[in-house]
Design a protein around this motif. Structure first.
Motif, short mmCIF file in Angstrom:
data_model
loop_
_atom_site.label_atom_id
_atom_site.label_comp_id
_atom_site.label_asym_id
_atom_site.label_seq_id
_atom_site.Cartn_x
_atom_site.Cartn_y
_atom_site.Cartn_z
N GLU A 204 0.91 -1.19 0.17
CA GLU A 204 -0.11 -0.27 -0.07
C GLU A 204 0.71 1.36 0.05
O GLU A 204 0.52 2.28 -0.70
N ARG B 211 2.00 1.59 -3.37
CA ARG B 211 1.09 2.16 -4.29
C ARG B 211 0.74 3.57 -4.08
O ARG B 211 0.45 4.49 -5.20
N GLN B 212 0.66 3.94 -2.95
CA GLN B 212 0.28 5.51 -2.69
C GLN B 212 1.64 6.56 -3.16
O GLN B 212 1.36 7.50 -3.62
N PRO C 17 1.38 6.06 -7.61
CA PRO C 17 0.07 5.60 -7.94
C PRO C 17 -0.21 5.26 -9.44
O PRO C 17 -1.41 4.66 -9.57
N ASP D 191 -7.92 -1.17 -11.29
CA ASP D 191 -9.16 -0.86 -10.69
C ASP D 191 -9.53 0.77 -11.06
O ASP D 191 -8.48 1.57 -10.50
N SER E 284 -11.50 2.79 -10.15
CA SER E 284 -11.97 3.66 -9.15
C SER E 284 -10.93 4.11 -8.20
O SER E 284 -10.95 4.90 -7.29
N ARG E 285 -9.79 3.47 -8.51
CA ARG E 285 -8.66 3.78 -7.49
C ARG E 285 -7.43 4.30 -8.50
O ARG E 285 -6.32 4.85 -7.74
N ARG E 286 -7.70 4.70 -9.59
CA ARG E 286 -6.99 5.49 -10.43
C ARG E 286 -6.73 6.82 -10.10
O ARG E 286 -7.65 7.38 -9.46
N ARG F 250 -5.86 -8.15 -2.60
CA ARG F 250 -6.09 -7.28 -4.00
C ARG F 250 -4.71 -8.13 -4.67
O ARG F 250 -3.68 -7.43 -4.67
N THR G 211 -2.99 -6.08 -7.66
CA THR G 211 -2.33 -4.83 -7.57
C THR G 211 -0.75 -5.50 -6.71
O THR G 211 0.12 -5.06 -7.29
#
Length: 419
Positions: free
Chosen positions: A157, A160-161, A164, A170, A172-174, A199, A202
């Motif tokens: 995570e 990912r942050q 990004p 997904d 919705s998370r783009r 996930r 990811t």
């Protein structure tokens, strides 16, 4: 086949498993023709290794009879009268949490140092503990890594942050902008796979990004660096048993996906610096260490000669116990300070439920039996054949107590069952 770095020499020098009672023999506590023996409970000469899921619990539900069976192992003070460790391939929590859960389920005091999660032996891997490493899994992965001694662990995570644009499946998370967070870790020196993530897409994407970029997630390098940065993987179970009637995907399934994708993209095999958790000998060696430590702390004078490993998964629990038994047999006679054998006991309350026997011919087995173990562990039909097959953990403990001439503190010491 990929390379299991650090263990191929160990695996290639194994010897035959010591014969005991007929393999696959069934045992019933009320079997006639056996004299019931009793021995002093003050100094046991054996230790017990219990799997958890499928042996003691199914998901959150205790398996009927497990708690009652454990009471036979208590002394007059309500403490365990034999050294016991709980060895599970689960790893999405801290040892303290699993110990508290077992204490509730079994109605006895279970200490954190009696619980071996799939990742517990990683605390011995000091070489990686001060490096910046990626940790993958679910639950409090950074807290788990810290508990294991890793001082600079980064989660999926966090990657990912910070980057990004790398996670694009997904919608919705783009990200709405391309602004990046500050990245304070530098390049990642290793990857620690604690267990299956939530996930998968990811985690698979970002782990591959890190492998293909030598630990720098935004640098696509040509040619692809190889060997890649080290991977330490825990829990190779392809399947595990929860509340559902059919087995569920385990971390071994995630590893299979990662290995397949890496080979498809690079044309090379994924390598592991270490594979931890059952059936890895590393895990059983760690369990033996804890068993001997318990015996020493309790002041039990008899050396622990036999380990009994109770599990529900032939490809993990039984394979691992039999493999470790081979290594003990190879050392047999060198010293009396460590166990001489590890007996495998298969219960029918989890993954295994009296399926057809594995053929004795290796060639026949390779074509007719599906091997669920990890690719880096060579399939041997004898390693998935349990020393004993019983119905449940209660019957397993009855077998062990009879075999060891052991008695429960609740039993009448004068009781004898005549032939």
């Amino acid at each position: 086949m990929g390379t299991f770095v650090g263990w191929p020499r160990f695996l290639s020098r194994l010897v035959k498993k010591k014969s005991g009672w007929p393999q696959g023999a069934s045992f019933t506590a009320s079997s006639p023709g056996v004299r019931r023996l009793f021995a002093s409970n003050s100094s046991p000469s054996f230790g017990l290794l219990f799997d958890i899921d499928g042996v003691l619990v199914r998901g959150r539900n205790p398996i009927p009879g497990a708690a009652e069976a454990f009471r036979k192992l208590l002394d007059s003070n309500g403490k365990l009268a034999v050294p016991v460790v709980f060895v599970t391939n689960a790893g999405n929590c801290l040892r303290q949490e699993r110990a508290a859960e077992l204490s509730r389920v079994l109605g006895i005091e279970v200490l954190a140092n009696q619980v071996i999660l799939s990742h517990s032996p990683l605390q011995m891997f000091h070489h990686f503990q001060n490096k910046c490493v990626l940790v993958s899994g679910q639950g409090p992965v950074e807290e788990v890594a810290k508990d294991l001694g890793f001082t600079n662990a980064v989660s999926i995570e966090a990657v990912r942050q910070a980057y990004p644009l790398l996670d694009m499946v997904d919608e919705s998370r783009r990200p709405r902008s391309s602004n990046l967070l500050s990245w304070v870790c530098g390049h990642l020196a290793a990857i620690v796979l604690l267990g299956e993530p939530v996930r998968w897409e990811t985690s698979l994407q970002l782990i591959l990004d890190i492998l293909l970029s030598a630990g720098r997630p935004t640098e696509w390098r040509t040619p692809t660096p190889y060997p890649h940065i080290p991977i330490l993987a825990c829990n190779m179970d392809l399947l595990w048993m929860a509340e559902a009637q059919m087995p569920r995907f385990g971390h071994g399934t995630f590893l299979l996906c990662l290995e397949t994708l890496y080979r498809k993209i690079t044309g090379r095999e994924l390598q592991y610096q270490a594979l931890i958790g059952k059936p890895s000998p590393v895990t059983y060696q760690f369990a033996e260490h804890l068993i001997l430590s318990q015996a020493k702390e309790r002041g039990w004078s008899n050396p622990v000669r036999t380990l009994y490993a109770i599990g529900d998964n032939p490809m993990a629990d039984i394979f691992g116990a039999n493999l470790y038994n081979r290594s003990l047999q190879r050392q047999s006679g060198d010293s009396s300070s460590w166990p001489q054998s590890c007996e495998s006991i298969l219960v029918c309350t989890g993954v295994y439920s009296n399926q057809d026997k594995v053929p004795s011919d290796p060639e026949e087995s390779l074509t007719q039996t599906v091997f669920h173990g990890h690719r880096d562990f060579k399939f041997d039909p004898s390693l998935v054949e349990a020393s004993y097959v019983v119905q449940d953990v209660a019957e397993a403990l009855e077998l062990i107590m009879k075999k060891e001439g052991w008695r429960s503190s609740h039993e009448n010491t004068d009781e004898v069952t005549q032939p």
